[in-house]
Write a protein that holds these residues in place. Structure first.
Motif, PDB file in Angstrom:
ATOM      1  N   MET A 155      34.267  42.101  37.270  1.00 45.55           N
ATOM      2  CA  MET A 155      34.252  41.206  36.154  1.00 45.55           C
ATOM      3  C   MET A 155      33.722  41.913  34.942  1.00 45.55           C
ATOM      4  O   MET A 155      33.060  42.910  35.026  1.00 45.55           O
ATOM      5  CB  MET A 155      33.360  40.053  36.497  1.00 45.55           C
ATOM      6  CG  MET A 155      32.738  39.561  35.300  1.00 45.55           C
ATOM      7  SD  MET A 155      31.178  39.090  35.382  1.00 45.55           S
ATOM      8  CE  MET A 155      31.256  38.502  36.985  1.00 45.55           C
ATOM      9  N   ASP A 209      29.231  42.934  44.148  1.00 41.42           N
ATOM     10  CA  ASP A 209      30.367  42.623  43.270  1.00 41.42           C
ATOM     11  C   ASP A 209      31.637  42.531  44.109  1.00 41.42           C
ATOM     12  O   ASP A 209      32.347  43.514  44.313  1.00 41.42           O
ATOM     13  CB  ASP A 209      30.506  43.712  42.200  1.00 41.42           C
ATOM     14  CG  ASP A 209      31.461  43.320  41.084  1.00 41.42           C
ATOM     15  OD1 ASP A 209      32.084  42.245  41.170  1.00 41.42           O
ATOM     16  OD2 ASP A 209      31.584  44.114  40.126  1.00 41.42           O
ATOM     17  N   GLU A 255      40.580  41.531  40.950  1.00 42.43           N
ATOM     18  CA  GLU A 255      39.693  41.084  39.873  1.00 42.43           C
ATOM     19  C   GLU A 255      39.132  42.264  39.093  1.00 42.43           C
ATOM     20  O   GLU A 255      38.915  42.177  37.890  1.00 42.43           O
ATOM     21  CB  GLU A 255      38.545  40.249  40.473  1.00 42.43           C
ATOM     22  CG  GLU A 255      37.715  39.494  39.454  1.00 42.43           C
ATOM     23  CD  GLU A 255      36.526  40.262  38.928  1.00 42.43           C
ATOM     24  OE1 GLU A 255      35.868  39.767  38.003  1.00 42.43           O
ATOM     25  OE2 GLU A 255      36.230  41.378  39.423  1.00 42.43           O
ATOM     26  N   ASP A 256      38.891  43.356  39.822  1.00 40.11           N
ATOM     27  CA  ASP A 256      38.027  44.405  39.254  1.00 40.11           C
ATOM     28  C   ASP A 256      38.769  45.697  38.951  1.00 40.11           C
ATOM     29  O   ASP A 256      38.172  46.769  38.975  1.00 40.11           O
ATOM     30  CB  ASP A 256      36.865  44.666  40.230  1.00 40.11           C
ATOM     31  CG  ASP A 256      35.514  44.464  39.559  1.00 40.11           C
ATOM     32  OD1 ASP A 256      35.477  44.430  38.311  1.00 40.11           O
ATOM     33  OD2 ASP A 256      34.509  44.354  40.272  1.00 40.11           O
ATOM     34  N   HIS A 266      28.825  47.956  38.675  1.00 41.61           N
ATOM     35  CA  HIS A 266      29.823  49.019  38.545  1.00 41.61           C
ATOM     36  C   HIS A 266      29.198  50.411  38.665  1.00 41.61           C
ATOM     37  O   HIS A 266      29.597  51.352  37.974  1.00 41.61           O
ATOM     38  CB  HIS A 266      30.614  48.866  37.234  1.00 41.61           C
ATOM     39  CG  HIS A 266      31.463  47.619  37.234  1.00 41.61           C
ATOM     40  ND1 HIS A 266      32.281  47.271  36.190  1.00 41.61           N
ATOM     41  CD2 HIS A 266      31.612  46.636  38.162  1.00 41.61           C
ATOM     42  CE1 HIS A 266      32.897  46.122  36.485  1.00 41.61           C
ATOM     43  NE2 HIS A 266      32.499  45.713  37.668  1.00 41.61           N
TER      44      HIS A 266
HETATM   45 ZN    ZN Z   1      33.067  43.947  38.841  1.00 43.03          ZN
END
Ligand code: ZN
Length: 336
Positions: A1, A146, A179-180, A308
């Motif tokens: 995200m 995450d 998503e990432d 991240h």
């Molecule tokens: Zn992420």
């Protein structure tokens, strides 16, 4: 995200997010003591933790890798073993760098005939780059928090639903892919020819929100879980959630408070972020909140320092946080 991009998206949509903080007291009547006695099964954080470990053990779940394929099969099989009707929505889309990526949104349905439905979601892919690290910024991350944490909590909820009397509301669990896979921190977002900015994040939720697994699918509301497993995490009422689904946020935060989890669920707003719930709200028109960690003191804005980076591994996962989130979501759906 990702942060910030939300403004790009909503400037064009003519919507602006306020980020005033709410000082209103939580309505305690919305908690577990307010309605007739309902037996809510217990949430097992050991089990949720185990499900996160299982995902991490496959390796980074980066689209187009073996770990991604094998983990996807594991998730489908687990959900089937928990008596869900499982739909796998396959699609392919180009990433920001031109790579054609192969994705799977994994959808588990309970009580399909119930008209009132609650949608629970998380993303199961992981970031291909540790691009906030100092070194190894093109290496993938474990994504224990995450990605992994939200899926771990939802697998535990699926396990509970299979072993206990189910809530009255129908429950749908969606594990979004892609998503990432947004741009590496080194890359600028490139406007397309019509001057719109393509959002390269949240590809699975963008796809599903325009192509739901059941035509005209809708839900009463949705709850997205993202980064819900770190030690001492704090969840603020995120700007996008408050824009689109303030009543859902109030309900969930009141439930957390009634369960004694006000130290995790902070009754204050935080800025809006780009996450899967934005597309579910905007395109599928389902009011969805995001339970997502916010660190007001973060040196890199918004997220914990693991975000991240390769620090996002099992060492940051805390069963107490999983318990607070899992129990809150479970009480919310059983009281619906
Ligand atoms: Zn992420």
């Amino acid at each position: 995200m990702i942060k910030q991009l939300i403004f790009i998206l909503f400037i064009s949509a003519g919507i602006f997010f306020g980020c005033e903080s709410s000082k209103k007291p939580v309505d305690q009547s919305a908690g577990r003591n307010s309605k007739k006695a309902i037996t809510v099964p217990s949430f097992n954080s050991d089990s949720a933790y185990y499900f996160i470990q299982k995902q991490v053990d496959f390796g980074p779940r980066v689209p187009n890798t073996d770990a991604h394929i094998v983990c996807g099969e594991y998730l489908v099989n687990q959900l089937k073993s928990y008596n869900a009707i499982v739909t796998v929505q396959k699609f392919s889309e180009q990433a920001y760098n031109g790579t054609m990526l192969h994705f799977k949104n994994i959808i588990a349905t309970y009580n399909p005939k119930a008209r009132k439905r609650v949608l629970l979601a998380a993303h199961w892919d992981t970031r291909p780059y540790a691009d906030k690290d100092v070194e190894g910024r093109y290496e993938p991350i474990d994504g224990a928090n995450d990605g992994g944490s939200g899926v771990g909590v939802l697998l535990e909820i699926a396990r509970i639903l299979s072993k206990n009397e189910k809530p009255n509301a129908g429950i749908d669990i969606i594990l979004f892919d892609g998503e990432d896979y947004g741009e590496h921190e080194d890359v600028e977002n490139t406007p397309l020819k019509n001057n719109l900015v393509k959002i390269w994040w949240c590809l699975g939720s963008q796809y599903w929100s325009k192509n739901p697994h059941i035509p005209k699918y809708s839900a009463y509301y949705g709850i997205l879980l993202d980064m819900v497993g770190a030690s001492n995490a704090r969840f603020f009422k995120e700007g996008g959630s408050m824009q689109f689904a303030p009543k859902v946020a109030q309900k969930v935060w009141a439930t957390a408070r009634s369960l004694g989890y006000s130290n995790y669920f902070i009754n204050t707003n935080s800025p809006g972020i780009m996450d899967d719930h934005i597309f579910v709200n905007r395109d599928a028109k389902i009011p969805m909140i995001d339970i997502v960690e916010y660190d007001p003191d973060s040196p890199t804005y918004y997220f914990g320092d693991y975000h991240h980076t390769r620090k996002d591994n099992m060492s940051i996962i805390d069963k107490q946080t999983l318990q607070a989130v899992g129990e809150t979501v479970l009480y919310t759906i059983y009281y619906e």
